[in-house]
Design a protein around this motif. Structure first.
Motif, mmCIF file in Angstrom:
data_model
loop_
_atom_site.group_PDB
_atom_site.id
_atom_site.type_symbol
_atom_site.label_atom_id
_atom_site.label_comp_id
_atom_site.label_asym_id
_atom_site.label_seq_id
_atom_site.Cartn_x
_atom_site.Cartn_y
_atom_site.Cartn_z
ATOM 1 N N GLY A 148 0.811 -1.211 0.000
ATOM 2 C CA GLY A 148 0.000 0.000 0.000
ATOM 3 C C GLY A 148 0.842 1.258 0.000
ATOM 4 O O GLY A 148 0.637 2.168 -0.815
ATOM 5 N N ALA A 149 1.811 1.318 0.907
ATOM 6 C CA ALA A 149 2.667 2.505 0.988
ATOM 7 C C ALA A 149 3.535 2.631 -0.262
ATOM 8 O O ALA A 149 3.700 3.734 -0.804
ATOM 9 C CB ALA A 149 3.536 2.441 2.242
ATOM 10 N N GLY A 150 4.070 1.512 -0.731
ATOM 11 C CA GLY A 150 4.926 1.546 -1.920
ATOM 12 C C GLY A 150 4.187 2.020 -3.145
ATOM 13 O O GLY A 150 4.705 2.843 -3.917
ATOM 14 N N SER A 151 2.971 1.544 -3.337
ATOM 15 C CA SER A 151 2.194 1.990 -4.502
ATOM 16 C C SER A 151 1.816 3.463 -4.348
ATOM 17 O O SER A 151 1.813 4.213 -5.326
ATOM 18 C CB SER A 151 0.950 1.119 -4.704
ATOM 19 O OG SER A 151 0.031 1.259 -3.631
ATOM 20 N N ALA A 152 1.540 3.890 -3.131
ATOM 21 C CA ALA A 152 1.179 5.288 -2.889
ATOM 22 C C ALA A 152 2.371 6.224 -3.108
ATOM 23 O O ALA A 152 2.190 7.387 -3.474
ATOM 24 C CB ALA A 152 0.627 5.452 -1.478
ATOM 25 N N LEU A 153 3.577 5.713 -2.896
ATOM 26 C CA LEU A 153 4.769 6.535 -3.155
ATOM 27 C C LEU A 153 4.917 6.858 -4.638
ATOM 28 O O LEU A 153 5.599 7.814 -4.994
ATOM 29 C CB LEU A 153 6.025 5.844 -2.619
ATOM 30 C CG LEU A 153 6.163 5.855 -1.091
ATOM 31 C CD1 LEU A 153 7.320 4.957 -0.653
ATOM 32 C CD2 LEU A 153 6.330 7.267 -0.556
ATOM 33 N N LEU A 154 4.250 6.074 -5.481
ATOM 34 C CA LEU A 154 4.214 6.379 -6.916
ATOM 35 C C LEU A 154 3.199 7.482 -7.209
ATOM 36 O O LEU A 154 3.068 7.909 -8.355
ATOM 37 C CB LEU A 154 3.853 5.133 -7.721
ATOM 38 C CG LEU A 154 4.830 3.962 -7.658
ATOM 39 C CD1 LEU A 154 4.252 2.747 -8.376
ATOM 40 C CD2 LEU A 154 6.171 4.365 -8.264
ATOM 41 N N GLY A 155 2.463 7.894 -6.186
ATOM 42 C CA GLY A 155 1.439 8.932 -6.337
ATOM 43 C C GLY A 155 0.047 8.330 -6.376
ATOM 44 O O GLY A 155 -0.140 7.118 -6.260
ATOM 45 N N LYS A 156 -0.910 9.214 -6.548
ATOM 46 C CA LYS A 156 -2.320 8.810 -6.580
ATOM 47 C C LYS A 156 -2.567 7.708 -7.621
ATOM 48 O O LYS A 156 -3.261 6.732 -7.360
ATOM 49 C CB LYS A 156 -3.179 10.037 -6.879
ATOM 50 C CG LYS A 156 -4.621 9.760 -7.175
ATOM 51 C CD LYS A 156 -5.343 11.016 -7.657
ATOM 52 C CE LYS A 156 -6.151 10.678 -8.884
ATOM 53 N NZ LYS A 156 -6.911 11.775 -9.431
#
Length: 193
Positions: A99-107
Motif C-alpha cells: 500500500g505505501a509503496g504503490s502510494a509513493l508512486l502517487g495517486k
C-alpha cells in the motif's frame, strides 16, 4: 447497515457444523479473512502516504468498507470455528508495504494497486460463489450473501480506481501484473497454511 447492505450482526447460531463441507468452508473463510486483513493493511499503507492528499477521502471510504468486511470475516471464523492462516504476520507487513509503496508512486500508483488487487479478489470471490452454488446454495445461503455483497464492493473499488486514473500510473500493465501474481500466490498460500 454497513458493507453495502450486508448485515454485520453476529452470524446466526443456526450454523450447523455437521452439515457443512468442512474442507471447503475452512479454505474459503480462512483465505477470505486473510484477504480482507491484507486489504486493510494495503489501505493503511496508502493512507500513511496519501491520507492528507486530495485522494485521501476516497481511500478512506474504501478502507472503511474493508474494515467492515474484516469484522464480518472475524465473526464467521468464530461461527464456523475456522483458524486463521499462520501467515497473518507476513500479510500485515506485506500489505502495508504494498500500500505505501504503490502510494509513493502517487495517486495513480495507489489506484493501480487498488485496481489490481480488487480485480483479483472479485474474481476469487466469483470462484467461491460458483463452488458454494455447486455444493448447496440453500445450505450456504448466508455465506453466499456475504461473499456476493463483498464481491460487489470490491468491484466498486476497482471501478473507483479506474475513475481515478489507475491506468495512467507509471508502467501500469507491469505493476498490475506483478500485483496480481502476488495476489494469486497469497490466495494459494492462505487457503492452505
Amino acid at each position: 447497515v454497513p458493507a453495502g447492505g450486508v448485515s454485520l450482526r453476529r452470524c446466526s447460531t443456526r450454523v450447523s457444523l455437521e452439515d457443512v463441507n468442512r474442507p471447503v468452508i475452512d479454505r474459503i473463510i480462512r483465505v477470505d479473512h486473510a484477504g480482507e486483513y491484507g486489504a486493510n493493511r494495503i489501505y493503511a499503507g496508502q493512507m500513511a502516504v496519501l491520507g492528507r492528499s486530495s485522494v485521501g477521502p476516497v481511500i478512506q471510504q474504501m478502507w472503511n468498507q474493508e474494515k467492515d468486511h474484516l469484522k464480518k470475516f472475524n465473526e464467521l471464523m468464530v461461527a464456523y470455528r475456522v483458524r486463521p492462516t499462520v501467515l497473518l504476520p507476513f500479510w500485515n507487513v506485506a500489505g502495508f508495504v504494498l500500500g505505501a509503496g504503490s502510494a509513493l508512486l502517487g495517486k495513480k500508483g495507489a489506484m493501480a494497486c487498488t485496481v489490481a488487487v480488487e480485480e483479483s479478489i472479485s474474481d476469487h470471490y466469483n470462484s467461491q460463489i460458483r463452488t458454494l452454488m455447486e455444493e448447496d446454495p440453500e445450505k450456504y445461503k448466508e455465506l453466499l450473501e456475504v461473499i456476493k455483497q463483498f464481491r460487489d464492493d470490491e468491484r466498486e473499488h476497482h471501478d473507483i480506481g479506474l475513475e481515478h486514473d489507475a491506468e495512467a500510473a507509471p508502467a501500469y500493465s507491469v505493476l498490475k501484473t506483478a500485483i496480481q501474481l502476488g495476489c494469486k500466490a497469497a490466495i494459494y498460500l492462505s487457503e492452505r497454511i
